[in-house]
Structures are given as structure tokens and as C-alpha cells.
Design an enzyme around this catalytic site. Structure first.
Site, PDB file in Angstrom:
ATOM      1  CD1 TRP A 127    -126.760  15.392   5.154  1.00  0.00           C
ATOM      2  CD2 TRP A 127    -128.211  14.518   6.624  1.00  0.00           C
ATOM      3  NE1 TRP A 127    -127.942  15.162   4.498  1.00  0.00           N
ATOM      4  CE2 TRP A 127    -128.849  14.623   5.373  1.00  0.00           C
ATOM      5  CE3 TRP A 127    -128.928  13.987   7.700  1.00  0.00           C
ATOM      6  CZ2 TRP A 127    -130.161  14.229   5.169  1.00  0.00           C
ATOM      7  CZ3 TRP A 127    -130.236  13.586   7.494  1.00  0.00           C
ATOM      8  CH2 TRP A 127    -130.840  13.706   6.247  1.00  0.00           C
ATOM      9  CG  ASP A 208    -127.377   9.249  10.153  1.00  0.00           C
ATOM     10  OD1 ASP A 208    -127.746   8.298   9.446  1.00  0.00           O
ATOM     11  OD2 ASP A 208    -127.576  10.443   9.840  1.00  0.00           O
ATOM     12  CE  LYS A 243    -128.132   9.033  -0.050  1.00  0.00           C
ATOM     13  NZ  LYS A 243    -127.797   9.924   0.991  1.00  0.00           N
TER      14      LYS A 243
HETATM   15  C1  PLP Z   1    -125.769  11.305   7.038  1.00  0.00           C
HETATM   16  C2  PLP Z   1    -127.125  11.067   6.483  1.00  0.00           C
HETATM   17  N1  PLP Z   1    -128.085  10.612   7.285  1.00  0.00           N
HETATM   18  C3  PLP Z   1    -129.325  10.367   6.852  1.00  0.00           C
HETATM   19  C4  PLP Z   1    -129.667  10.591   5.542  1.00  0.00           C
HETATM   20  C5  PLP Z   1    -131.110  10.362   5.152  1.00  0.00           C
HETATM   21  O1  PLP Z   1    -131.346   9.527   4.137  1.00  0.00           O
HETATM   22  P1  PLP Z   1    -132.818   9.187   3.680  1.00  0.00           P
HETATM   23  O2  PLP Z   1    -133.789   9.914   4.513  1.00  0.00           O
HETATM   24  O3  PLP Z   1    -132.901   9.607   2.253  1.00  0.00           O
HETATM   25  O4  PLP Z   1    -132.942   7.717   3.838  1.00  0.00           O
HETATM   26  C6  PLP Z   1    -128.710  11.075   4.649  1.00  0.00           C
HETATM   27  C7  PLP Z   1    -129.042  11.358   3.256  1.00  0.00           C
HETATM   28  O5  PLP Z   1    -128.379  12.017   2.535  1.00  0.00           O
HETATM   29  C8  PLP Z   1    -127.400  11.312   5.132  1.00  0.00           C
HETATM   30  O6  PLP Z   1    -126.431  11.763   4.351  1.00  0.00           O
END
Ligand code: PLP
Length: 393
Positions: A127, A208, A243
Site C-alpha cells: 500500500w 494490517d 472499508k
Molecule cells: C492496506 C491498507 N491499510 C490501511 C489503510 C488505512 O485505512 P484508514 O486509515 O482509512 O482506516 C488502507 C486504506 O486504503 C489500506 O489500503
């Protein structure tokens, strides 16, 4: 004071959003965005979320601060979800965070505090915010091979070969499911092999967990987390509700600490809370209160699972639709990886030049490496998309 600052280049994905917005072509297609879209191109608010928000509006009596760790009912409901079991063991604790990103950041601050010389291994690719978050804390970053871009599959052999060389005490950042950006996840048997190596080499898993419920069932998507939690001495799990509850901007998530024993857990948790205190004092409440109300109410929880399944099924359906449209065009391009991958993202399997060509010639927008968000596909645009892909191949 700030006169020596040069301009930070815009995030490539934000730049892409602006380019797409300014494109006047009516048949343009946005596969770059990082959120779910329904068949009408909307990012909806789940009905159960709306209902929980109405409940909170009617019943919430105070906006006074909550504690540094957030709400205990939210934390325990999330812990049960993430670990797919009811945990009573004091080796485990979970705190509320402002989404998954903050959880990752707090966890890395904690690791850095424990060792100034820490190396965190990330998948290649990963990511696009992982390495910036790691860099911002100042830990060393190393990469383990993950994806075979020639055959569009997980490069399990190379992954294992690398894991077998990672020094004891290093941290390995893994995606629980729906690997972002490739969508390719290890199978349960492969997770068992990965876990055995991690245990044998005393590597610390840092998971993650941003897409639970978007690949398969909630329980199936917790497979790796549950397996490792039962076997390793220590582990950290950063979870996001962005999500699977569609709560993106409301910033709901958790950090779960798994320790060797109850005492180390208590001590570790106290350091986590100290980090939280200086970072945001207390975590934001609204999104987490919504999730807590849903998870702690059987009827709402069941309805949430139905809505989440609809999200997951749409992603699967769009993957199949694009694969079929490409097969119908009888090219040599093998797109079967699209239906083997999970969640919102996949590598399409095109070059950076072809990505540019699709944007300029056909108004099809995706990240530079060819990552597509399959939620941007609809029954209406799939043939335009397949034609564009075939044209640039
Ligand atoms: C792999 C991954 N980790 C963490 C996140 C973080 O998500 P958020 O901070 O919006 O909860 C995302 C968001 O796209 C992601 O794709």
C-alpha cells in the site's frame, strides 16, 4: 521560518482524482479511487450505519472526552471480530484508533520506542502509504518479494526464501487479506507455512487488517490473524473500519497488542496510551460508536453482514465481468488473475506506458503501476474498458 520549504509533490492518487474530475469525456472511467463504489458509481452509507447514527443522535447524552483507549465495548467487540473468537486472555488488548492509518502509525512509534535499530519488512509492492508512515517514524524499511508480475500471481517461493533469511527480532508487515495493491493473498496452507517460519525465526508479525469481510466471510478473512495469534509470542494488528463499514472519513479503527503474558501486555499498552496522548489525546468517537452499536446488537450485526456481503459480491461480480469481457475479445492476454484476487484492488498486468495510453486515449484512469479498483467497473462501462485494454495491449 518556512521560507526554505519547497513544494511537496501532490500524492499521485490525489493528482489522478483531479485529472479524472477535469476530463470532460462522458465515457471516462475511474479505476484509481480507493473507496468502494456501487453500481451507480456512488460510495453509499450502509443502512445499518445510518440507523446506528440515528440511534446515537437520539440517545447520546454527552460529548465529554472518552479515555485514551477509547470505548471498552467497541474495543472488545472489535477484538472478537478481528481474532474471530471471544478472547478473555489478558495477553491481548485492543485500543480504539482514528482509522487504520493512525493504528499503523501508533504501532510503529511503539516499535521504534522498543528498539532504535528496528527493521520493518514490507511486501514488494505494498500500500502506497506504508513506507511513508514507516519513514516518518524513522525505522529502517526492507522489502520482501511478494508478487510475480510476469505470471500475475503470488511469488510464494521467493516470499518464503526471504522470510527464511529475515533476522530474528525484525518485524514483518503482512496484509491480513485483500492485499493492496495486488489483491493476491496467500492460501490457508500458505499462511500456515508463513506462520511456522515466523514462529521458528522469532520474527514479529505486524498485521494490517484493512479489508476483513471483503475477500470471503469475516471468519475466513481472519484466518491468518487467528492462526498467528495462537502461535506467536508477540504481534500487533492494525484494523480499519473504513472499508467494511464504509466509514472512511469518520476514522474508526483499532490497534490490538498480543504479548507474551498479561504483565508485558499491561506494560506495552501503557506505552501505547502514552503515544496516543501526545498524538491526538483521545481517539475520535463517532465512527467507533456507530460500529460498537452495530456489533453489540445481534439484529444490526446480522444486517451489517448482509450489507457487507453485497459489497463483497459486487467486487467479485465486477472481477468476473471484466475477465469475461476480455476473454470474449479473444486476445492472448490472460486475465484469469482478476478472478483469483480478492477485494477492491488488482494489478491489471499492463505496463506504465499502457496505463498512460489508456488515460490519454480512452479516459481510463488507474494508478501508475496498473492497480485497478474493480469497484469502478459497471455493467455499463465494462465493454468500453475491455476495448481500451485490448487497444493498448
Ligand atoms: C492496506 C491498507 N491499510 C490501511 C489503510 C488505512 O485505512 P484508514 O486509515 O482509512 O482506516 C488502507 C486504506 O486504503 C489500506 O489500503
Amino acid at each position: 521560518m518556512f521560507e526554505d520549504f519547497s513544494l511537496v509533490p501532490p500524492d499521485p492518487i490525489l493528482k489522478l482524482i483531479v485529472e479524472h474530475k477535469n476530463d470532460s469525456r462522458t465515457n471516462k472511467i475511474d479505476l484509481g479511487v480507493g473507496v468502494f463504489r456501487d453500481a451507480t458509481g456512488n460510495t453509499p452509507i450502509m443502512e445499518v450505519v445510518k440507523e446506528a447514527e440515528h440511534y446515537l443522535l437520539d440517545t447520546q447524552q454527552s460529548k465529554a472526552y472518552i479515555g485514551l483507549a477509547g470505548d471498552a465495548d467497541f474495543n472488545s467487540a472489535m477484538q472478537n471480530l478481528i481474532l474471530d473468537q471471544n478472547i478473555t486472555d489478558d495477553r491481548f488488548s485492543t485500543i480504539q484508533t482514528a482509522g487504520g492509518s493512525t493504528s499503523l502509525r501508533v504501532a510503529i512509534e511503539l516499535m521504534r520506542k522498543s528498539s532504535k535499530d528496528l527493521t520493518v519488512w514490507v511486501s514488494e509492492p505494498t500500500w502506497n502509504n506504508h513506507i511513508p508512515i514507516l519513514d516518518s517514524v524513522g525505522v529502517k524499511v526492507a522489502k520482501y518479494p511478494y508478487y510475480d508480475a510476469v505470471n500475475n500471481q503470488l511469488d510464494f517461493e521467493k516470499l518464503i526464501e526471504c522470510l527464511n533469511k529475515i533476522p530474528s527480532g525484525d518485524v514483518v508487515l503482512l496484509h491480513a487479506c485483500c492485499h493492496n495493491p495486488t489483491g493476491m493473498d496467500p492460501s490457508p496452507d500458505q499462511w500456515k507455512v508463513i506462520t511456522d517460519i515466523i514462529v521458528k525465526r522469532n520474527i514479529i508479525p505486524f498485521i494490517d487488517n484493512a479489508y476483513q469481510g471483503l475477500a470471503n466471510s469475516l471468519s475466513e478473512d481472519a484466518f491468518a490473524v487467528k492462526l498467528m495469534a495462537g502461535k506467536v509470542r508477540e504481534m500487533l494488528i492494525a484494523s480499519s473500519c473504513s472499508k467494511n463499514f464504509g466509514l472512511y472519513r469518520d476514522r474508526a479503527g483499532t490497534l490490538t497488542i498480543v504479548s507474551e503474558n498479561a504483565k508485558t501486555n499491561l506494560h506495552t499498552r501503557s506505552h501505547v496510551l502514552k503515544i496516543v496522548r501526545t498524538m491526538c489525546s483521545v481517539p475520535p468517537d463517532h465512527g467507533c460508536a456507530v460500529v460498537s452499536h452495530i456489533l453489540n446488537n445481534d439484529k444490526l450485526r446480522n444486517r451489517w453482514i448482509i450489507e457487507l456481503n453485497a459489497v463483497k459480491n459486487r467486487l467479485k461480480e465486477m472481477r468476473a465481468l471484466l475477465n469475461q469481457a476480455l476473454n470474449d475479445r479473444a486476445t492472448e492476454f490472460d486475465s484469469s488473475h482478476l478472478i483469483k484476487a480478492n477485494g477492491m484492488f488488482s494489478y491489471l498486468g499492463v505496463t506504465a506506458e499502457q496505463v498512460q495510453e489508456m488515460k490519454i486515449k480512452h479516459g481510463v484512469y488507474m494508478e501508475g503501476a496498473g492497480r485497478i479498483n474493480v469497484a469502478g467497473i459497471t455493467k455499463e462501462n465494462v465493454n468500453i474498458l475491455a476495448d481500451a485494454i485490448v487497444d493498448v495491449l
